[in-house]
Scaffold this active site. Structure first.
Site, PDB file in Angstrom:
ATOM      1  N   ASP A 190       0.836  -1.196   0.000  1.00 40.61           N
ATOM      2  CA  ASP A 190       0.000   0.000   0.000  1.00 40.61           C
ATOM      3  C   ASP A 190       0.875   1.252   0.000  1.00 40.61           C
ATOM      4  OD1 ASP A 190      -2.689   1.244   0.377  1.00 40.61           O
ATOM      5  OD2 ASP A 190      -1.804   1.928   2.258  1.00 40.61           O
ATOM      6  N   GLU A 219       1.526  -0.379  -5.047  1.00 36.78           N
ATOM      7  CA  GLU A 219       0.570   0.655  -5.452  1.00 36.78           C
ATOM      8  C   GLU A 219       1.380   1.923  -5.691  1.00 36.78           C
ATOM      9  OE1 GLU A 219      -3.287   3.125  -3.723  1.00 36.78           O
ATOM     10  OE2 GLU A 219      -1.676   2.494  -2.397  1.00 36.78           O
TER      11      GLU A 219
END
Length: 526
Positions: free
Chosen positions: A209, A270
């Site tokens: 993330d 990401e």
């Protein structure tokens, strides 16, 4: 427990499973609820593994299911090595991994290294400790009568919160998500422990993330004023000091080193950056195996825009060993049926783009529900839970509209998502025609299209090779060919029919009654 790699009987270097896999993102809260509380959970996912095998995906990406107070729906992690009771327990996770593997499906999970929850033991220790202490050094605490700089949270509002003794701590997201200090050796060691904990339990990889976050520049300089009024986790420019600092690559080299201890595991980042040069750094040989490239997410339904996105994505990985990675939707963006115009128009365009995406070489990430053609939902104010809604002063409605639970069967909400009547976000009754049950019985449904496309992608020789070449095409159209296998994919985004390229039709996103390709339609030919 270390895993050994399977040798290729031919003696040749076989592609890793993840180099051409189709991943399926499970937004855990919204996939399937096993205990009737209206929130999806791990046992719910396990109960639907047969569907996922039938769909034809190769791997799952599970959003955070770790212990959390849920200030940001699990991305505020209080214990990264424990399952939140809302979703089950470690035994449930182990059963899910075992059963998924039995169905031939890999399991990857989210890792959230940029920040913790404010309820994490470390942050509670930091609040109880004095300025300058070891406990505070794990986070980014600073002195001052005013905030240390002008940074704002990507959810809106200031990125600094003051504690009672006068110091400030940094949080690029909500105040309940304090940023970790990645110059701190304890922080790095803890991430290694977390990665090994889940790898030892059999996971096949990680999604990192905010992979462009973590590292902060020396001196924490101010950010440009023009960026301070923009909210959203993807909203930042090349001159934004909050993200994409060079030191972040040390973190990814650390992650890669751990993954390399467990053969055939992987990590995908990401990565929201502005240029191919920036992106390419994250997928260097000693960093991440894959990087989410969001070029297709950002492209309008326009042949020139889509072709440009494809070219940029291929260029971004052209000097690395990483294959390109394609996605049209995820839990942070508006679902593409809605982005492409909504209703029947948006659905036709989404069907066409599904074929464009699945014909490309490399890796594909699907978002749960896109195979059903789910649109975004216009939720009432009372239902909104995304912190963006509150932090923006009710000017940004947030991402909840893309996170509504999936409809499985029946004619009324909750469509067998849950045995209970109340779901964490309300499911619209008009989804009765979009349930899995209805679409499995309809050969012309979106779900049937995805199933056919995934089967062909996996089994047809036309999809081999790693390069494409473009054909000449009329305005508003394009056609490309897979150079290894010969598959042709053509897309018509113009307002009029155009002649089909030569070849036998393998699959089309809509009816093709003549030798012309209709508007808002894509086709595979061989």
């Amino acid at each position: 427990m270390r895993r050994s790699a399977e040798p290729d009987p031919s003696g040749e270097q076989a592609p890793h499973w993840w180099q051409r896999a189709v991943f399926y993102q499970v937004y855990v809260r919204s996939f399937a609820d096993s205990d009737g509380d209206g929130v999806g959970d791990l046992e719910g996912i396990r109960s639907r593994l047969g569907y996922l095998e039938l769909l034809g995906v190769d791997a799952l990406w599970l959003t955070p299911f770790f212990r959390s107070p849920m200030a940001d729906h699990g991305y505020d992690v209080a214990d990264p090595r424990a399952v939140d009771p809302l979703f089950g327990d470690l035994a449930a996770f182990d059963r899910l991994v075992t059963d998924a593997h039995a169905h031939g499906i890999k399991v990857t999970i989210d890792v959230v290294p940029n920040h913790t929850s404010d309820q994490h033991a470390w942050f509670q220790e930091a609040l109880a400790a004095a300025p300058g202490s070891r406990e505070r050094a794990r986070y980014l605490f600073r002195d001052g009568d005013q905030p240390p700089n002008n940074w704002v949270s990507v959810f809106g509002g200031p990125a600094w919160t003051r504690v009672p003794d006068g110091q400030w701590y940094l949080h690029l997201f909500t105040p309940q998500q304090p940023d970790l200090n990645w110059d701190n050796s304890e922080v790095r060691a803890d991430l290694v422990e977390t990665l090994r904990f889940w790898l030892d339990r059999g996971v096949d990889g990680f999604r990192i993330d905010v992979a462009h976050g973590m590292a902060k520049p020396a001196g924490l300089p101010d950010m440009p004023e023009y960026l301070r009024s923009v909210t959203g986790a993807q909203a930042h420019g090349v001159d934004d000091p909050r993200f994409d600092n060079d030191e972040v690559h040390e973190v990814h080299r650390l992650i890669r080193k751990v993954a390399d201890e467990y053969p055939d595991t992987m990590a995908v980042g990401e990565i929201w950056v502005q240029t191919d040069t920036q992106f390419a750094k994250y997928v260097r040989q000693d960093e991440l195996h894959l990087g989410f490239n969001f070029a297709l997410v950002d492209a309008d339904f326009d042949a020139d825009a889509v072709r440009r996105a494809i070219d940029l994505s291929l260029e971004a990985v052209s000097r690395s060993a990483a294959p390109p990675t394609w996605t049209l939707s995820n839990h942070d963006v508006v679902r593409h049926v809605t982005r492409y115009g909504g209703s029947e128009l948006g659905a036709r365009r989404a069907r066409a783009m599904a074929l464009v995406q699945l014909a490309l070489p490399g890796v594909v990430y699907l978002y749960n529900g896109e195979e059903l053609g789910l649109p975004n939902v216009e939720l009432p104010d009372w239902a909104l839970q995304d912190p963006l809604w509150e932090r923006s002063g009710h000017t940004d409605r947030g991402r909840d509209g893309a996170r509504v639970p999936l409809p499985w069967e029946g004619t009324e909400p909750p469509f067998a998502f849950s045995e209970g009547t109340n779901t964490w976000l309300p499911i619209p009754p008009e989804w009765a025609g979009l349930t899995v049950e209805r679409q499995l019985e309809d050969p012309d449904s979106m779900l049937s299209l995805y199933r056919q496309a995934l089967e062909l992608r996996k089994t047809h020789a036309g999809f081999s090779g790693t390069d494409i070449e473009w054909y000449g095409a009329p305005p508003g159209c394009f056609a490309y060919r897979r150079k290894g296998g010969g598959l042709i994919c053509a897309l018509n985004t113009s307002g009029a029919p155009v002649p089909l390229p030569p070849g036998e039709i393998l699959l089309s996103s809509g009816p093709i009654p003549t030798t012309d390709l209709p508007p808002e339609t894509a086709v595979w030919l061989i």
